[in-house]
Enzyme design. Structure first.
Site, PDB file in Angstrom:
ATOM      1  CG  HIS A  88      10.402  53.474 -12.129  1.00  0.00           C
ATOM      2  ND1 HIS A  88      11.636  52.920 -12.342  1.00  0.00           N
ATOM      3  CD2 HIS A  88       9.552  52.868 -12.998  1.00  0.00           C
ATOM      4  CE1 HIS A  88      11.539  52.014 -13.300  1.00  0.00           C
ATOM      5  NE2 HIS A  88      10.292  51.959 -13.717  1.00  0.00           N
ATOM      6  CG  ASP A 117       3.386  51.069 -14.374  1.00  0.00           C
ATOM      7  OD1 ASP A 117       3.459  50.581 -15.506  1.00  0.00           O
ATOM      8  OD2 ASP A 117       4.265  50.922 -13.503  1.00  0.00           O
TER       9      ASP A 117
HETATM   10  C1  MLT Z   1       9.442  48.697 -17.061  1.00  0.00           C
HETATM   11  O1  MLT Z   1       9.200  49.468 -17.994  1.00  0.00           O
HETATM   12  O2  MLT Z   1       9.853  47.550 -17.238  1.00  0.00           O
HETATM   13  C2  MLT Z   1       9.088  49.120 -15.693  1.00  0.00           C
HETATM   14  O3  MLT Z   1       9.142  50.484 -15.571  1.00  0.00           O
HETATM   15  C3  MLT Z   1       9.806  48.380 -14.622  1.00  0.00           C
HETATM   16  C4  MLT Z   1      11.294  48.533 -14.547  1.00  0.00           C
HETATM   17  O4  MLT Z   1      11.948  49.084 -15.400  1.00  0.00           O
HETATM   18  O5  MLT Z   1      11.857  48.033 -13.558  1.00  0.00           O
END
Ligand code: MLT
Length: 428
Positions: free
Chosen positions: A307, A364
């Site tokens: 992430h 995800d």
């Molecule tokens: C989110 O929940 O928006 C995703 O994990 C993406 C992010 O935080 O950059």
């Protein structure tokens, strides 16, 4: 004494103010940098740029912490409901019972969608991706509620737009799916709660008695909570930047839906399932695909791992994994693709390559698995993410407005041609 940072440029020293957040995060305030030094900062993808001060969500990527308005995501996911979290994000405090009842009743009063918006839906071919349909229907509200275009709307007017957004989102989302199926749409059943109402609109067929499975509705409610906000991610930053031009809430959120659509953002959970399907078709040898992921020249990337901001485990992934385990066993789901996912997770979690690079499964990875187990079609995964993220987008749009933030306008470093003389076409 207020902290400052020193910048030395061309031998000259500049003092820059240092800003501290309530969780002791530190930022160097460069708002006057251009004026004072003639230089700008350069930060591709804004990886290291704070674009705003916000009191909504706190995230510590190194420690794996996520909190909304001071409440931990673990507590919220275990103890609250999606609408309660929506209220918290948007209005700043957990609601009292009468406040939540009123909020929920106000939302129920607006779940129907103008029949003329349905005509717009009817114009979309069934090959349309539900995200495009959702973004279009969301934006179409500007035409049906033109008062929402007034940048100086009253607090009551803004509240009505917030309620309409939350109320109509499940209807739009379910209708976008029905359109893709080529089926007639279902109208909202207001005797049901937020999540169950959506599920009935999504699944019920005409002339068929449809009972919402409470296991599915509860799991979905939790998934929506886990996606409700994530500070300045790509779609939220988009909502804020569009909103900063004083565009209406509906057009700002529609822009957020479009930003979420991409495979690097909300579309990632769909990519996870497509990857798992491909591995299954190839014989299901997870070790082989793990090795491919480690080979830089293979062109293969393991979707749903790692992430941008979490350098530790994504706290949402931990909760969602537990939910996935519970839901799969309660529903008695037996799916070879899910088996591959679990094997992949197991192999990656003990492989030093992934451990060293902190490539843990992210939210995800598991959300794709759980949506599949709940019977939600792959093309709808990103739509589910949009439904969950809506309160966050609304809260961030409202905060930007209340803080009277200036229009978003980044700078650039120009890398093109210097001035040159125009040459007529016959002389080139
Ligand atoms: C989110 O929940 O928006 C995703 O994990 C993406 C992010 O935080 O950059």
């Amino acid at each position: 004494m207020a902290k400052t940072a020193e910048l030395i440029l061309d031998g000259k020293s500049y003092k820059l103010p240092v800003v501290e957040g309530t969780e002791k995060e530190v930022a160097i305030d460069i708002s006057n940098l251009l004026e004072e030094t003639g230089a700008i900062t350069l930060d591709f993808g804004y990886k290291n740029t704070g674009a705003t001060k916000s009191a909504i969500t706190f995230l510590d990527g190194d420690k794996g912490i996520l909190r909304h308005r001071g409440y931990s995501i673990e507590d919220l996911a275990a103890k609250s409901s999606f609408l309660e979290v929506a209220y918290l994000l948007i209005f700043g405090e957990l609601p009292m019972k009468d406040q939540l009842d009123k909020f929920s009743d106000d939302i129920k009063r607006h779940t129907m969608v103008h029949e003329d918006i349905k005509k717009i839906l009817d114009g979309f071919p069934s090959s349309s991706h539900p995200m495009g349909v959702l973004a279009s229907m969301f934006c179409a509200q500007t035409a049906f509620y033109p008062e929402s275009l007034d940048p100086n709307r009253s607090a009551e007017g803004v509240y009505l737009s917030i309620v309409r957004s939350l109320a109509k989102m499940p209807t739009f989302a379910a209708w976008a799916y029905k359109n893709a199926m080529g089926h007639p749409v279902n109208y909202p059943d207001n005797s049901l709660n937020y999540t169950a109402r959506f599920l009935k609109m999504l699944y019920a067929l005409p002339a068929e008695q449809y009972e919402v499975d409470p296991v599915v509705a509860d799991a979905l409610d939790k998934l929506l909570i886990l996606h409700a906000d994530h500070e300045q991610n790509c779609s939220t930053s988009t909502v804020r930047i569009v909103g900063s031009s004083k565009a209406s809430i509906y057009s700002s959120i529609s822009a957020g839906i479009n930003a979420l659509w991409g495979p690097l953002h909300g579309g990632a959970n769909q990519e996870v399932i497509l990857m798992l399907e491909a591995i299954r078709k190839d014989g299901g040898d997870t070790e082989k695909w793990i090795n491919k992921a480690k080979d830089k020249n293979s062109g293969f990337r393991l979707m749903g791992f790692g992430h941008r901001v979490y350098k530790n485990f994504d706290p949402r992934a931990k909760i969602i994994k537990k939910t996935a385990d519970e839901v799969l066993s309660k529903l008695g789901v037996n799916d070879p693709v899910l088996d591959i996912a679990l094997k992949l997770e197991e192999v990656a979690l003990r492989d030093p390559y992934f451990i060293e690079r902190k490539l843990y499964p992210n939210v995800d990875f598991y959300s794709g698995i759980i949506y599949r187990a709940l019977g939600i079609p792959v093309d709808m995964f990103t739509v589910m993410f949009a439904m969950g993220r809506l309160p966050g987008w609304i809260a961030q749009w409202k905060e930007l407005r209340e803080n009277k933030e200036p229009i978003g306008r980044p700078r650039q470093i120009y890398t093109g041609q210097n001035l040159r003389e125009y040459v007529p076409i016959d002389k080139r």
